[in-house]
Write an enzyme that holds these catalytic residues in place. Structure first.
Site, mmCIF file in Angstrom:
data_model
loop_
_atom_site.group_PDB
_atom_site.id
_atom_site.type_symbol
_atom_site.label_atom_id
_atom_site.label_comp_id
_atom_site.label_asym_id
_atom_site.label_seq_id
_atom_site.Cartn_x
_atom_site.Cartn_y
_atom_site.Cartn_z
ATOM 1 N N LYS A 106 1.114 -1.271 0.056
ATOM 2 C CA LYS A 106 -0.106 -0.157 0.662
ATOM 3 C C LYS A 106 0.830 1.338 0.016
ATOM 4 O O LYS A 106 1.678 1.266 0.215
ATOM 5 C CB LYS A 106 -1.028 0.117 1.142
ATOM 6 C CG LYS A 106 0.097 0.246 2.396
ATOM 7 C CD LYS A 106 0.509 1.455 3.081
ATOM 8 C CE LYS A 106 1.189 1.780 4.065
ATOM 9 N NZ LYS A 106 1.818 2.628 4.069
ATOM 10 N N VAL A 144 11.341 -4.097 1.850
ATOM 11 C CA VAL A 144 10.941 -4.494 3.373
ATOM 12 C C VAL A 144 11.289 -2.830 3.932
ATOM 13 O O VAL A 144 12.172 -2.424 3.382
ATOM 14 C CB VAL A 144 11.789 -5.563 4.027
ATOM 15 C CG1 VAL A 144 12.254 -5.562 5.185
ATOM 16 C CG2 VAL A 144 11.447 -6.589 2.729
ATOM 17 N N ALA A 145 10.191 -2.266 4.987
ATOM 18 C CA ALA A 145 10.695 -1.256 5.543
ATOM 19 C C ALA A 145 11.288 -0.016 4.905
ATOM 20 O O ALA A 145 11.286 0.955 4.743
ATOM 21 C CB ALA A 145 11.779 -1.606 6.318
ATOM 22 N N MET A 181 5.533 0.422 3.379
ATOM 23 C CA MET A 181 4.650 0.269 2.240
ATOM 24 C C MET A 181 3.988 -1.298 2.892
ATOM 25 O O MET A 181 2.954 -2.131 2.349
ATOM 26 C CB MET A 181 4.968 -0.797 0.748
ATOM 27 C CG MET A 181 5.421 0.660 0.005
ATOM 28 S SD MET A 181 6.233 0.308 -1.863
ATOM 29 C CE MET A 181 4.282 0.064 -2.607
ATOM 30 N N GLY A 240 4.914 -3.956 3.976
ATOM 31 C CA GLY A 240 5.467 -5.351 3.438
ATOM 32 C C GLY A 240 4.836 -6.697 4.813
ATOM 33 O O GLY A 240 4.143 -7.447 4.268
ATOM 34 N N SER A 274 2.634 -6.338 7.244
ATOM 35 C CA SER A 274 1.524 -6.355 7.015
ATOM 36 C C SER A 274 0.478 -6.584 6.002
ATOM 37 O O SER A 274 -0.058 -8.140 6.825
ATOM 38 C CB SER A 274 0.782 -5.242 7.128
ATOM 39 O OG SER A 274 1.195 -4.064 8.665
ATOM 40 N N ALA A 275 1.220 -6.385 5.238
ATOM 41 C CA ALA A 275 0.381 -7.550 3.930
ATOM 42 C C ALA A 275 0.275 -9.165 4.093
ATOM 43 O O ALA A 275 -0.414 -9.573 3.960
ATOM 44 C CB ALA A 275 1.173 -6.747 2.709
ATOM 45 N N ASP A 320 -2.377 -1.633 10.131
ATOM 46 C CA ASP A 320 -2.209 -1.790 8.828
ATOM 47 C C ASP A 320 -2.837 -2.963 8.254
ATOM 48 O O ASP A 320 -3.169 -2.796 7.047
ATOM 49 C CB ASP A 320 -0.786 -1.479 7.899
ATOM 50 C CG ASP A 320 -0.485 -0.255 7.774
ATOM 51 O OD1 ASP A 320 -0.971 0.627 8.830
ATOM 52 O OD2 ASP A 320 0.350 0.068 7.655
HETATM 53 P P1 ATP Z 1 4.845 -0.150 8.192
HETATM 54 O O1 ATP Z 1 3.720 -1.327 8.036
HETATM 55 O O2 ATP Z 1 5.021 0.150 9.111
HETATM 56 O O3 ATP Z 1 4.375 0.870 6.859
HETATM 57 P P2 ATP Z 1 7.069 -0.601 6.598
HETATM 58 O O4 ATP Z 1 6.190 -1.320 5.643
HETATM 59 O O5 ATP Z 1 7.953 0.257 6.577
HETATM 60 O O6 ATP Z 1 6.437 -1.461 7.511
HETATM 61 P P3 ATP Z 1 8.213 -3.847 6.612
HETATM 62 O O7 ATP Z 1 8.254 -4.308 4.954
HETATM 63 O O8 ATP Z 1 6.118 -4.180 7.147
HETATM 64 O O9 ATP Z 1 7.919 -2.023 6.736
HETATM 65 O O10 ATP Z 1 8.490 -4.293 7.651
HETATM 66 C C1 ATP Z 1 8.860 -3.128 9.074
HETATM 67 C C2 ATP Z 1 10.098 -3.977 9.867
HETATM 68 O O11 ATP Z 1 9.172 -5.796 9.517
HETATM 69 C C3 ATP Z 1 11.087 -5.232 9.044
HETATM 70 O O12 ATP Z 1 11.629 -4.060 9.517
HETATM 71 C C4 ATP Z 1 11.096 -6.746 9.272
HETATM 72 O O13 ATP Z 1 12.240 -6.989 10.544
HETATM 73 C C5 ATP Z 1 9.585 -6.817 10.495
HETATM 74 N N1 ATP Z 1 8.874 -8.062 10.318
HETATM 75 C C6 ATP Z 1 8.403 -9.198 10.514
HETATM 76 N N2 ATP Z 1 7.690 -9.831 9.305
HETATM 77 C C7 ATP Z 1 7.995 -9.485 8.221
HETATM 78 C C8 ATP Z 1 7.285 -10.036 6.865
HETATM 79 N N3 ATP Z 1 6.631 -11.204 6.579
HETATM 80 N N4 ATP Z 1 7.948 -9.332 5.731
HETATM 81 C C9 ATP Z 1 9.051 -7.744 6.046
HETATM 82 N N5 ATP Z 1 9.100 -7.377 7.197
HETATM 83 C C10 ATP Z 1 8.410 -7.913 8.223
#
Ligand code: ATP
Length: 320
Positions: free
Chosen positions: A17, A103-104, A107, A109, A111-112, A144
């Site tokens: 997202k 990742v981080a 977007m 990811g 939560s997705a 999310d």
């Molecule tokens: P937000 O939902 O806060 O916007 P984001 O998109 O910035 O988060 P994510 O990709 O969701 O970040 O990852 C945040 C942290 O969650 C990562 O640094 C990772 O350590 C942890 N994490 C746990 N499970 C997962 C997963 N299945 N995929 C990605 N990250 C994960």
């Protein structure tokens, strides 16, 4: 009855997202901020496969697999276990994630993947639960997660977990600049936002979604949507990751109709009017820099969806 020769499994596809609007209100006593946000799914997908197993496990592969935890702190595994606990399922599942969402990157990811794991395991265990019934569990896993069960475009309030769908006809074309360095930690970006606000002595009102964005989304008019994109975390993300200023400037000067840091960043989303304009902008951004992965996607798209309910015994392929 003959034994099944195929290994039963469920494959779920889930998008990332962006936030078209993220209004950050005051810090609440529980440590969260009150938000008014407009979530919007874009067609960049992870796939989560759940198969029956005697023990819990998660494996991660794919373009953005690096750094994703493969233990109990993986959000997909947490989601699957919490579903089993909540509904008294006395079975385990082996999860496989094909990761393509940054990742981080702001977007959502993780939560997705949690939303996808809920949908996959719900189907695997034939629990007959609706998306609405999965929502309370999803909200406990992360702010999310409920949105990614549904997808589309929606207003989120509270921590972002209370949702109201937005009537949005048509599609928007996006070019995403994705950092190839480290991501940004969401709590660190909120803390920086608080710090900047405190330093400025700013009064923080209760957040309200803007009527202009909702009106612009009714027709999906690119210029109108682009003009009212808003992210209260953008200044904080740029403060922690100064190259984002250059990225925003590059896309805007190359003709994007709107430019915004996605959520807590560092992914930057540029809005353009057509697929041809998206190709032009991605070529321009790649040539001009700053260096990053450039992706194109349209939105909105559906949330977590079962795409295959019985996986063949061979390795899965993702062509969709
Ligand atoms: P937000 O939902 O806060 O916007 P984001 O998109 O910035 O988060 P994510 O990709 O969701 O970040 O990852 C945040 C942290 O969650 C990562 O640094 C990772 O350590 C942890 N994490 C746990 N499970 C997962 C997963 N299945 N995929 C990605 N990250 C994960």
């Amino acid at each position: 009855m003959s034994q099944a020769v195929e290994s039963p499994g469920v494959t779920v596809r889930v998008p990332g997202k962006i936030n078209l609007e993220l209004v950050v209100g005051p810090l609440r006593e529980d440590g969260y901020h009150e938000l008014a946000t407009v979530f919007h799914t874009v067609g960049i997908y992870d796939h989560v496969i759940a198969t029956p197993s005697d023990t819990w496990s998660v494996q991660v592969s794919g373009q953005t697999a690096e750094g994703v935890p493969t233990g109990d702190d993986n959000l997909a595994l947490k989601a699957a276990k919490s579903l089993a606990r909540r509904y008294g399922v006395d079975e385990a599942a082996a999860l496989t994630i094909d990761k393509n969402i940054p990742v981080a990157g702001g977007m959502a990811g993780g939560s997705a993947d949690a939303a996808a794991a809920l949908v996959a395991c719900e189907a695997l265990w034939e629990l007959q639960l609706s998306r609405d019934e999965l929502e309370p569990l999803a909200a406990r896993l992360g702010s999310d997660v409920p949105f990614l069960l549904h997808g589309g475009t929606a207003v989120g309030s509270g921590r972002g977990e209370r949702l109201a769908p937005v009537l949005a006809r048509g599609e928007l074309h996006w070019v995403l600049w994705v950092s190839t360095d480290s991501g940004l930690s969401t709590p660190a970006v909120y803390a920086e936002c608080d710090r900047l606000r405190e330093a400025a002595g700013a009064d923080v009102p209760d957040p309200v979604p803007s009527g202009e964005l909702i009106a612009a989304l009714r027709t999906m008019d690119t210029a109108a949507v682009g003009a009212v994109l808003r992210n209260d975390l953008q200044e904080a993300a740029c403060s922690l990751y100064p190259v984002l200023e250059d990225v925003l400037e590059a896309g805007t000067s190359l003709g994007a109709r709107g430019a915004i840091v996605s959520g807590s960043g560092p992914t930057v989303a540029f809005l353009v009017g057509t697929q041809a304009a998206a190709i032009d902008l991605s070529v321009g951004l790649a040539a001009r820099g700053p260096a990053g992965d450039i992706r194109r996607a349209t939105g909105p798209v559906a949330g977590a969806q079962v795409v295959q309910s019985v996986a063949p015994a061979g390795p899965p392929s993702f062509t969709g």
